[in-house]
Design a protein around this motif. Structure first.
Motif, PDB file in Angstrom:
ATOM      1  N   ALA A   1       0.838  -1.206   0.000  1.00  0.00           N
ATOM      2  CA  ALA A   1       0.000   0.000   0.000  1.00  0.00           C
ATOM      3  C   ALA A   1       0.868   1.249   0.000  1.00  0.00           C
ATOM      4  O   ALA A   1       0.567   2.232  -0.687  1.00  0.00           O
ATOM      5  N   VAL A   2       1.949   1.223   0.744  1.00  0.00           N
ATOM      6  CA  VAL A   2       2.866   2.366   0.794  1.00  0.00           C
ATOM      7  C   VAL A   2       3.525   2.563  -0.577  1.00  0.00           C
ATOM      8  O   VAL A   2       3.623   3.688  -1.075  1.00  0.00           O
ATOM      9  N   ASP A   3       3.947   1.461  -1.196  1.00  0.00           N
ATOM     10  CA  ASP A   3       4.567   1.542  -2.527  1.00  0.00           C
ATOM     11  C   ASP A   3       3.593   2.088  -3.563  1.00  0.00           C
ATOM     12  O   ASP A   3       3.962   2.906  -4.408  1.00  0.00           O
ATOM     13  N   ARG A   4       2.348   1.637  -3.497  1.00  0.00           N
ATOM     14  CA  ARG A   4       1.344   2.129  -4.448  1.00  0.00           C
ATOM     15  C   ARG A   4       1.067   3.609  -4.232  1.00  0.00           C
ATOM     16  O   ARG A   4       0.892   4.365  -5.194  1.00  0.00           O
ATOM     17  N   ALA A   5       1.044   4.058  -2.976  1.00  0.00           N
ATOM     18  CA  ALA A   5       0.840   5.486  -2.691  1.00  0.00           C
ATOM     19  C   ALA A   5       2.016   6.288  -3.228  1.00  0.00           C
ATOM     20  O   ALA A   5       1.829   7.354  -3.830  1.00  0.00           O
ATOM     21  N   LYS A   6       3.216   5.778  -3.040  1.00  0.00           N
ATOM     22  CA  LYS A   6       4.411   6.453  -3.553  1.00  0.00           C
ATOM     23  C   LYS A   6       4.355   6.540  -5.080  1.00  0.00           C
ATOM     24  O   LYS A   6       4.642   7.592  -5.666  1.00  0.00           O
ATOM     25  N   ASP A   7       3.955   5.452  -5.735  1.00  0.00           N
ATOM     26  CA  ASP A   7       3.856   5.445  -7.191  1.00  0.00           C
ATOM     27  C   ASP A   7       2.814   6.455  -7.682  1.00  0.00           C
ATOM     28  O   ASP A   7       3.023   7.148  -8.676  1.00  0.00           O
ATOM     29  N   ALA A   8       1.687   6.521  -6.991  1.00  0.00           N
ATOM     30  CA  ALA A   8       0.639   7.477  -7.370  1.00  0.00           C
ATOM     31  C   ALA A   8       1.145   8.900  -7.202  1.00  0.00           C
ATOM     32  O   ALA A   8       0.899   9.769  -8.051  1.00  0.00           O
ATOM     33  N   LEU A   9       1.861   9.153  -6.124  1.00  0.00           N
ATOM     34  CA  LEU A   9       2.410  10.484  -5.881  1.00  0.00           C
ATOM     35  C   LEU A   9       3.455  10.847  -6.940  1.00  0.00           C
ATOM     36  O   LEU A   9       3.464  11.971  -7.447  1.00  0.00           O
ATOM     37  N   CYS A  10       4.294   9.899  -7.303  1.00  0.00           N
ATOM     38  CA  CYS A  10       5.290  10.138  -8.354  1.00  0.00           C
ATOM     39  C   CYS A  10       4.618  10.406  -9.701  1.00  0.00           C
ATOM     40  O   CYS A  10       5.051  11.276 -10.459  1.00  0.00           O
ATOM     41  N   ALA A  11       3.569   9.665 -10.000  1.00  0.00           N
ATOM     42  CA  ALA A  11       2.849   9.873 -11.255  1.00  0.00           C
ATOM     43  C   ALA A  11       2.214  11.255 -11.282  1.00  0.00           C
ATOM     44  O   ALA A  11       2.241  11.935 -12.314  1.00  0.00           O
ATOM     45  N   LEU A  12       1.671  11.680 -10.150  1.00  0.00           N
ATOM     46  CA  LEU A  12       1.082  13.022 -10.067  1.00  0.00           C
ATOM     47  C   LEU A  12       2.159  14.083 -10.270  1.00  0.00           C
ATOM     48  O   LEU A  12       1.956  15.073 -10.964  1.00  0.00           O
ATOM     49  N   ARG A  13       3.307  13.853  -9.691  1.00  0.00           N
ATOM     50  CA  ARG A  13       4.434  14.790  -9.853  1.00  0.00           C
ATOM     51  C   ARG A  13       4.825  14.888 -11.329  1.00  0.00           C
ATOM     52  O   ARG A  13       5.066  15.975 -11.847  1.00  0.00           O
TER      53      ARG A  13
END
Length: 140
Positions: A41-53
């Motif tokens: 879940a943490v990795d997926r949140a990080k990936d979503a945040l990176c994609a938004l960036r």
């Protein structure tokens, strides 16, 4: 907070950003509310945040690739060799679809069989799979 990037006026990019924000909110809420959250879940949140960036930096193609990591990718869109989302799907003589760089590497290594079916190939011409490519683009 100062803005370092400007979100595109493209409605598709704005829709992706909204989808990423919603997914990020859901993931963060699950992490904060659940004492037994998973590292996934943490990795997926990080990936979503990176994609938004990436969207904010107007790197649309990179953001699109990050988005596919955040959302579960249909198996039909993954190359049987790389297990990754196909970028250039092609049809082999056996009728199977692969991502061009991976099947080309297979063929360049001297293989003359289909990796999935083990069928001997009548030819090694790679035909673009426009249908799968369009379906992937619509999914993205």
């Amino acid at each position: 907070m100062a803005k370092t990037g400007v979100l595109s006026s493209d409605p598709t990019v704005r829709a992706r950003a909204a989808e990423l924000k919603k997914e990020l909110q859901r993931l963060v809420r699950n992490i904060v509310d659940d004492d037994d959250y998973s590292i996934h879940a943490v990795d997926r949140a990080k990936d979503a945040l990176c994609a938004l960036r990436e969207l904010m930096l107007n790197r649309r193609s990179t953001a699109t690739l990050k988005l596919h990591e955040t959302v579960s990718c249909p198996e039909e869109f993954k190359c049987p060799l790389s297990k990754e989302l196909m970028r250039d799907p092609v049809i082999l003589a056996s009728g199977q679809t692969y991502d061009r760089p991976f099947i080309q590497k297979w063929l360049n290594a001297g293989n003359r069989t289909c990796p999935r079916t083990q069928q001997v190939l009548s030819h090694t011409v790679l035909t673009p799979n426009h249908l799968i490519r369009e379906m992937i683009l619509q999914w993205l």
